[in-house]
Motif scaffolding. Structure first.
Motif, PDB file in Angstrom:
ATOM      1  N   ARG A  32      -7.338  -8.070   3.145  1.00  0.00           N
ATOM      2  CA  ARG A  32      -8.559  -8.582   3.327  1.00  0.00           C
ATOM      3  C   ARG A  32      -9.491  -8.636   1.978  1.00  0.00           C
ATOM      4  O   ARG A  32      -9.399  -7.688   1.135  1.00  0.00           O
ATOM      5  N   ASN A  70       0.824  -1.219   0.010  1.00  0.00           N
ATOM      6  CA  ASN A  70      -0.106   0.184  -0.180  1.00  0.00           C
ATOM      7  C   ASN A  70       0.832   1.331   0.016  1.00  0.00           C
ATOM      8  O   ASN A  70       1.240   1.611   1.296  1.00  0.00           O
ATOM      9  N   ARG A  77       0.694   2.199  12.338  1.00  0.00           N
ATOM     10  CA  ARG A  77      -0.441   2.858  11.532  1.00  0.00           C
ATOM     11  C   ARG A  77      -0.342   2.137   9.986  1.00  0.00           C
ATOM     12  O   ARG A  77      -0.953   1.768   9.205  1.00  0.00           O
ATOM     13  N   TRP A 110      -0.235  -8.588  12.287  1.00  0.00           N
ATOM     14  CA  TRP A 110       0.685  -7.628  11.776  1.00  0.00           C
ATOM     15  C   TRP A 110       1.892  -8.263  11.216  1.00  0.00           C
ATOM     16  O   TRP A 110       2.584  -7.744  10.248  1.00  0.00           O
ATOM     17  N   ILE A 135      -1.321  -1.441   9.659  1.00  0.00           N
ATOM     18  CA  ILE A 135      -2.758  -1.512   9.719  1.00  0.00           C
ATOM     19  C   ILE A 135      -3.205  -1.159   8.414  1.00  0.00           C
ATOM     20  O   ILE A 135      -3.924  -1.909   7.460  1.00  0.00           O
ATOM     21  N   SER A 136      -2.494  -0.182   7.523  1.00  0.00           N
ATOM     22  CA  SER A 136      -2.889   0.230   6.078  1.00  0.00           C
ATOM     23  C   SER A 136      -2.476  -1.155   5.225  1.00  0.00           C
ATOM     24  O   SER A 136      -3.154  -1.539   4.415  1.00  0.00           O
ATOM     25  N   GLU A 137      -1.404  -1.745   5.604  1.00  0.00           N
ATOM     26  CA  GLU A 137      -0.731  -2.997   4.807  1.00  0.00           C
ATOM     27  C   GLU A 137      -1.968  -3.965   4.720  1.00  0.00           C
ATOM     28  O   GLU A 137      -2.464  -4.851   4.140  1.00  0.00           O
ATOM     29  N   ARG A 138      -2.124  -4.223   6.104  1.00  0.00           N
ATOM     30  CA  ARG A 138      -3.338  -5.316   6.408  1.00  0.00           C
ATOM     31  C   ARG A 138      -4.379  -5.230   5.772  1.00  0.00           C
ATOM     32  O   ARG A 138      -5.100  -6.099   5.223  1.00  0.00           O
ATOM     33  N   ARG A 139      -5.039  -4.076   5.624  1.00  0.00           N
ATOM     34  CA  ARG A 139      -6.412  -3.791   5.234  1.00  0.00           C
ATOM     35  C   ARG A 139      -6.354  -4.312   3.813  1.00  0.00           C
ATOM     36  O   ARG A 139      -7.488  -4.815   3.099  1.00  0.00           O
TER      37      ARG A 139
END
Lengths: 552, 138
Positions: free
Chosen positions: A552, A22, A542, A110, A545-549
């Motif tokens: 999905r 991302n 942060r 994470w 979190i944006s990578e994990r999003r």
């Protein structure tokens, strides 16, 4: 400098990197603030404010330390005492947060994020990678303190506690262990491992992870300021970022120069012990020149042909020395000590890492707080180097390898080297290592083992080569930061930094108290950097979190 | 006489490479050879691209555009280097061999005193590669 080739106009946009990442959306182009040109035949490509400000302020500080040595010494000593004594709670508390944060990354999802994109493959094998992590992280310290530190804590614990006017004046950790040899050994080992185990490596891991994540997955330049993009936004490309990067260059260069100076002292002490070469500034200047010359060759041979090869050679040599001492030393005692030290470490960890209400003020401020400030002021350098060689690893793999494995190696190293020296005192009544000066303890310990001449020589070689790798990787890091995150700046530029480091070290060594006062100053930079590191934890969270999003 | 011509290029300075690009295309047409453009990048973000994949896409696009413009068969080959400032020479040499090229055409700088210490990329290739090497002065 903008690329004028026709593909710039193609509107396809950015293709997805290896697998899913991302990228952060920013208009900043790596190298956009750089100045390219030639001085005579030498090409350069530098980030203007950062290169100039850090270069000039380094010269100014060296000049200050030389022109007004007494004033500089008292100013820096005052600052140093203020920082390590007044903010011990802050250092101890923050370091605990870093350890917990890293452990959290191992167990949460994470940890699945891969540096460089979900399909990226590692750049280096485990052996090469690990050797470089280790050589950059603490190689030299292990040589210096492997015997010295367990011994110091053991001796002070044996001495018990002394109280004057309600304040502890002894240097023993926690409640000491007056007269109880077995317990003093356990406490001494636990305190040593505490300083060389999880905490320092967690500090490095936080910085390295922040840099790797924001460079490989977010597409920002490989410099310290990039990690702050989630907090400051595009303002990091302005003065906020210049200040962060300049501070990092500053801490790295002075950290290296002071270490070069102290390393020359130890190598000199060893050479004196072995060959009777005189101790003095002439020998030390020659040593620094030789170390810098070897580092220069290594720098000119590049990352794979220089640092990597030297790191692997050194890891091999260190392993041989470790096995040798383990086998010819009291093997069974050492192996038992390894196990019992680990248990002692876990047992004393909560008390040792407690940031408030400590009674052992000398220990918690003079040792722990000093170490934490020292590791933190080194973290931009080590972290950046670790980041550069860690592409393609998952966050979990990264944290396990940067946090847990080096910690275990340190436990083993300290148990073997410190343990042998302790055994000499406790069981054999040989106290030469206990009584010797800090830089001589290792050689005195080796002295009573077989083949002392050879092992001492190996010890000196290890000290020298660890310095070469530090100086080399330090030059690469400073060059990258002062080139605005470019790692392909012209070669003369990194050669310049390498020589500059050696020159600063020599100048400081020749001035009375110069090294000492600048070391105080470097450690003082640990304070602002602790804040920087805490912000980095937030930025990493942060970013992850944006990578994990995306997954999905 | 030549089947595969390799042209190493620096995407950041394409304007300085025009002469070399034209010479390579002319030779390719004359000999019915194909051209392979080699670009070297780093895994970290750089001025040209923020990821190796972005760099690869730009290089492909460049090769395609050159092919149309010059009317020759072109392809692209990306090298990811850990430390291009130092290791590029040897990595280029290996790539030329691996690609099976028989001629290298590349732009070269005007020699100066530093060449005694750091030789140019072209000089290194000419000294060590099995392929023929043609250096084009700007």
């Amino acid at each position: 400098m903008a690329d004028q080739s026709p593909q710039d106009q193609t509107p396809e946009g950015i293709p997805s990197p290896e697998g899913v990442v991302n990228l952060i959306d920013t208009d900043y182009e790596v190298g956009q603030d750089n100045v390219e040109g030639n001085i005579g035949p030498f090409g350069f490509d530098i980030h203007n404010p950062v290169f100039l400000i850090s270069g000039l302020s380094i010269v100014a500080f060296v000049f200050y330390a030389l022109a007004l040595p007494e004033q500089a010494d008292s100013a820096f000593s005052w600052l140093f005492a203020k920082v390590t004594k007044g903010f011990d709670w802050f250092f101890l508390g923050s370091a605990n947060i870093f350890v917990l944060f890293c452990l959290l990354l191992i167990v949460t999802p994470w940890g699945n994020v891969r540096l460089g994109g979900s399909e990226a493959t590692p750049d280096y094998s485990y052996i090469g990678w690990f050797a470089m992590l280790f050589a950059a992280g603490m190689g030299i310290g292990l040589m210096f303190y492997g015997v010295a530190e367990p011994m110091s804590h053991f001796s002070s614990s044996m001495g018990g506690t002394t109280v004057e006017n309600g304040v502890r004046t002894d240097w023993a950790p926690l409640g000491a262990a007056a007269g109880d040899e077995a317990e003093a050994v356990r406490l001494g080992m636990a305190a040593t491992i505490f300083h060389w185990g999880l905490h320092p490596w967690a500090i490095y891991a936080v910085v390295a992870l922040a840099l790797a994540l924001f460079s490989y997955n977010k597409g920002l330049p490989l410099t310290i300021r990039s990690a702050f993009h989630p907090i400051f936004g595009d303002a990091v490309w302005g003065w906020v970022g210049h200040i962060i990067d300049t501070l990092a260059v500053f801490a790295t260069l002075f950290g290296l120069a002071t270490s070069l100076g102290f390393g020359a002292t130890q190598a000199n002490a060893g050479l004196n012990e072995l060959f009777g070469i005189p101790v003095g500034s002439v020998t030390q200047v020659v040593l620094i020149s030789i170390i810098t010359a070897i580092a220069l060759i290594s720098v000119l041979r590049g990352l794979d042909g220089g640092v990597k090869v030297l790191s692997e050679i050194n890891m091999g040599l260190a392993l041989v020395l470790l096995l040798f001492v383990l086998l010819v030393g009291p093997t069974v005692y050492l192996l038992k000590l390894f196990g019992s030290s680990l248990v002692a470490y876990l047992e004393y960890l909560p008390a040792l890492s407690n940031p408030v209400g400590r009674e052992d003020v000398n220990f918690s401020q003079g040792w722990t707080s000093f170490y934490w400030a020292w590791w933190i002021s080194w973290s931009p350098f080590v972290g950046m180097f670790i980041a550069r060689v860690s592409r393609g690893r998952t966050v979990r793999e990264f944290v396990v390898c940067v946090l847990l494995i080096p910690s275990m190696v340190c436990v083993l190293w300290m148990s073997v080297f410190g343990g042998t020296a302790l055994h000499q005192v406790v069981a054999e009544g040989y106290t030469a290592a206990q009584d010797a000066a800090l830089e001589l303890k290792l050689f005195k310990m080796l002295d009573v083992l077989p083949l002392a001449a050879i092992t001492s020589l190996v010890g000196i070689v290890l000290v020298v080569v660890f310095f070469v790798t530090s100086s080399d990787s330090g030059s690469l890091v400073i060059d990258t930061i002062t080139a605005g995150g470019k790692i392909d700046a012209p070669v003369p530029q990194r050669a310049f930094w390498c020589v500059f480091e050696g020159a600063v070290a020599i100048v400081l060594l020749l001035s009375a108290g110069g090294l000492q006062s600048l070391q105080s100053m470097v450690i003082s930079t640990g304070l602002p950097f602790t804040l920087v590191l805490l912000l980095m934890c937030f930025a990493i969270a942060r970013g992850l979190i944006s990578e994990r999003r995306l997954h999905r | 006489m030549f089947k595969k011509i390799v042209v190493p290029l620096d995407l950041a300075h394409v304007e300085r490479l025009q002469k070399a690009l034209h010479v390579a295309a002319g030779l390719a047409r004359e000999h019915g050879a194909s051209i392979c453009y080699i670009g070297v990048t780093t895994a970290t973000p750089g001025p040209i691209a923020r990821t190796p994949e972005e760099f690869s896409a730009k290089l492909e696009a460049f090769a395609k555009a050159q092919g149309l413009e010059q009317g020759v068969k072109t392809e692209a080959h990306m090298l990811v280097s850990h430390d291009p400032a130092v290791q590029m020479d040897r990595e280029l040499e290996a790539a030329v061999t691996a690609l099976g090229a028989d001629l290298v055409v590349m732009a070269s700088h005007v020699p100066n005193v530093t060449d005694y210490v750091w030789s140019g990329h072209g000089a290194h290739l000419a000294a060590h590669s099995a392929a023929s090497v043609m250096l084009i002065r700007a």
